[in-house]
Design a protein around this motif. Sequence first.
Motif, PDB file in Angstrom:
ATOM      1  N   GLU A 107       0.897  -9.004  -1.065  1.00  0.00           N
ATOM      2  CA  GLU A 107       0.819 -10.373  -1.604  1.00  0.00           C
ATOM      3  C   GLU A 107      -0.141 -10.414  -2.798  1.00  0.00           C
ATOM      4  OE1 GLU A 107      -1.585 -14.046   0.254  1.00  0.00           O
ATOM      5  OE2 GLU A 107       0.118 -13.412   1.487  1.00  0.00           O
ATOM      6  N   TYR A 108      -1.278  -9.723  -2.672  1.00  0.00           N
ATOM      7  CA  TYR A 108      -2.253  -9.628  -3.762  1.00  0.00           C
ATOM      8  C   TYR A 108      -1.631  -8.946  -4.989  1.00  0.00           C
ATOM      9  CZ  TYR A 108      -6.228  -7.822  -6.415  1.00  0.00           C
ATOM     10  OH  TYR A 108      -7.090  -7.489  -7.427  1.00  0.00           O
ATOM     11  N   PHE A 109      -0.933  -7.828  -4.778  1.00  0.00           N
ATOM     12  CA  PHE A 109      -0.298  -7.126  -5.898  1.00  0.00           C
ATOM     13  C   PHE A 109       0.720  -8.036  -6.601  1.00  0.00           C
ATOM     14  CE2 PHE A 109      -0.829  -2.780  -3.601  1.00  0.00           C
ATOM     15  CZ  PHE A 109      -2.155  -2.715  -3.992  1.00  0.00           C
ATOM     16  N   LYS A 110       1.525  -8.730  -5.824  1.00  0.00           N
ATOM     17  CA  LYS A 110       2.520  -9.631  -6.418  1.00  0.00           C
ATOM     18  C   LYS A 110       1.847 -10.734  -7.225  1.00  0.00           C
ATOM     19  CE  LYS A 110       6.258  -8.926  -3.079  1.00  0.00           C
ATOM     20  NZ  LYS A 110       7.049  -9.555  -2.007  1.00  0.00           N
ATOM     21  N   SER A 111       0.704 -11.240  -6.741  1.00  0.00           N
ATOM     22  CA  SER A 111      -0.012 -12.296  -7.478  1.00  0.00           C
ATOM     23  C   SER A 111      -0.527 -11.775  -8.815  1.00  0.00           C
ATOM     24  CB  SER A 111      -1.172 -12.850  -6.644  1.00  0.00           C
ATOM     25  OG  SER A 111      -2.288 -11.977  -6.654  1.00  0.00           O
ATOM     26  N   ARG A 112      -0.666 -10.464  -8.931  1.00  0.00           N
ATOM     27  CA  ARG A 112      -1.104  -9.834 -10.184  1.00  0.00           C
ATOM     28  C   ARG A 112       0.085  -9.459 -11.060  1.00  0.00           C
ATOM     29  NH1 ARG A 112      -6.700  -7.908 -10.766  1.00  0.00           N
ATOM     30  NH2 ARG A 112      -5.594  -6.866 -12.409  1.00  0.00           N
ATOM     31  N   GLY A 113       1.312  -9.780 -10.609  1.00  0.00           N
ATOM     32  CA  GLY A 113       2.506  -9.490 -11.396  1.00  0.00           C
ATOM     33  C   GLY A 113       2.995  -8.056 -11.288  1.00  0.00           C
ATOM     34  N   LEU A 114       2.532  -7.341 -10.290  1.00  0.00           N
ATOM     35  CA  LEU A 114       2.931  -5.942 -10.133  1.00  0.00           C
ATOM     36  C   LEU A 114       4.243  -5.842  -9.370  1.00  0.00           C
ATOM     37  CD1 LEU A 114      -0.590  -4.533  -9.224  1.00  0.00           C
ATOM     38  CD2 LEU A 114       0.551  -4.488 -11.455  1.00  0.00           C
ATOM     39  N   ASP A 115       5.012  -4.790  -9.667  1.00  0.00           N
ATOM     40  CA  ASP A 115       6.302  -4.624  -8.990  1.00  0.00           C
ATOM     41  C   ASP A 115       6.379  -3.347  -8.157  1.00  0.00           C
ATOM     42  OD1 ASP A 115       6.565  -2.624 -10.890  1.00  0.00           O
ATOM     43  OD2 ASP A 115       8.266  -3.536 -11.914  1.00  0.00           O
ATOM     44  N   THR A 116       5.273  -2.607  -8.090  1.00  0.00           N
ATOM     45  CA  THR A 116       5.257  -1.349  -7.361  1.00  0.00           C
ATOM     46  C   THR A 116       3.916  -1.160  -6.664  1.00  0.00           C
ATOM     47  OG1 THR A 116       6.694  -0.379  -9.059  1.00  0.00           O
ATOM     48  CG2 THR A 116       5.557   1.165  -7.597  1.00  0.00           C
ATOM     49  N   ALA A 117       3.980  -0.659  -5.427  1.00  0.00           N
ATOM     50  CA  ALA A 117       2.779  -0.252  -4.699  1.00  0.00           C
ATOM     51  C   ALA A 117       2.899   1.236  -4.427  1.00  0.00           C
ATOM     52  CB  ALA A 117       2.658  -1.011  -3.382  1.00  0.00           C
ATOM     53  N   GLU A 118       1.776   1.942  -4.498  1.00  0.00           N
ATOM     54  CA  GLU A 118       1.789   3.360  -4.186  1.00  0.00           C
ATOM     55  C   GLU A 118       0.556   3.711  -3.374  1.00  0.00           C
ATOM     56  OE1 GLU A 118       1.930   5.855  -7.727  1.00  0.00           O
ATOM     57  OE2 GLU A 118      -0.225   6.134  -7.662  1.00  0.00           O
ATOM     58  N   LEU A 119       0.677   4.826  -2.662  1.00  0.00           N
ATOM     59  CA  LEU A 119      -0.444   5.338  -1.877  1.00  0.00           C
ATOM     60  C   LEU A 119      -0.241   6.825  -1.681  1.00  0.00           C
ATOM     61  CD1 LEU A 119       0.710   5.917   1.271  1.00  0.00           C
ATOM     62  CD2 LEU A 119       0.802   3.440   1.217  1.00  0.00           C
ATOM     63  N   TRP A 120      -1.291   7.499  -1.285  1.00  0.00           N
ATOM     64  CA  TRP A 120      -1.239   8.915  -0.954  1.00  0.00           C
ATOM     65  C   TRP A 120      -1.662   9.054   0.504  1.00  0.00           C
ATOM     66  CZ3 TRP A 120       0.162  12.793  -4.421  1.00  0.00           C
ATOM     67  CH2 TRP A 120       0.332  12.386  -5.748  1.00  0.00           C
ATOM     68  N   VAL A 121      -0.978   9.896   1.237  1.00  0.00           N
ATOM     69  CA  VAL A 121      -1.268  10.088   2.654  1.00  0.00           C
ATOM     70  C   VAL A 121      -1.235  11.589   2.962  1.00  0.00           C
ATOM     71  CG1 VAL A 121       1.158   9.749   3.313  1.00  0.00           C
ATOM     72  CG2 VAL A 121      -0.639   9.331   5.000  1.00  0.00           C
ATOM     73  N   GLY A 122      -2.106  12.011   3.864  1.00  0.00           N
ATOM     74  CA  GLY A 122      -2.152  13.417   4.258  1.00  0.00           C
ATOM     75  C   GLY A 122      -0.846  13.860   4.893  1.00  0.00           C
ATOM     76  N   GLU A 123      -0.390  15.044   4.519  1.00  0.00           N
ATOM     77  CA  GLU A 123       0.929  15.527   4.942  1.00  0.00           C
ATOM     78  C   GLU A 123       1.089  15.660   6.450  1.00  0.00           C
ATOM     79  OE1 GLU A 123       1.561  19.381   3.209  1.00  0.00           O
ATOM     80  OE2 GLU A 123      -0.145  20.263   4.257  1.00  0.00           O
ATOM     81  N   GLU A 124       0.010  15.811   7.194  1.00  0.00           N
ATOM     82  CA  GLU A 124       0.113  15.928   8.644  1.00  0.00           C
ATOM     83  C   GLU A 124      -0.350  14.672   9.370  1.00  0.00           C
ATOM     84  OE1 GLU A 124      -1.556  19.606  10.052  1.00  0.00           O
ATOM     85  OE2 GLU A 124      -0.288  20.796   8.722  1.00  0.00           O
TER      86      GLU A 124
END
Length: 159
Positions: free
Chosen positions: A113-130
């Motif tokens: 919701e916060y990202f959308k309020s900033r006009g962003l259209d993509t969210a990304e993250l990094w997560v450990g492979e295991e």
Amino acid sequence: MKKQALEFSIEKASEKDIHELAQVYLKGYKGLEEYSYTHIDDVIAYLNWLFRRDVAGIFVAKYEGQIIGFVASDGNWFSKREGKVVGAIHELVVLPDYRSKGVGKALVEKVIEYFKSRGLDTAELWVGEENYEAINFYRWLGFESKDRFNYWIRMVKKL
């Protein structure tokens, strides 16, 4: 017997929360130390960096006045792989006793919701492979694995 819903609140975090967030972080990463900072001073330095990056993008989940989880994001993150500014989720930590009770989902929904309020259209993250529990959780929320770097997997969700 029907499970009783956990009544918790989602609030903006403040820098006064840093020491409590550090404790939640260390407890939340128990068993996954290869993907985290393990010394309290390093965790506090990292949390301070997160607050400097985007103080408005950090939210806590509280139950009975205690922080039981948090999400730290950045609504002004330039993703080289996406070639544009995206919403980056740097941390999502929920205390083990409160997992699978809707806390993580509510925190991710708040940050999206916060990202959308900033006009962003993509969210990304990094997560450990295991970190299979987290990977499955993010997939359940609509994130897709895109690529990897060493033992990290980058996951992306179109908003």
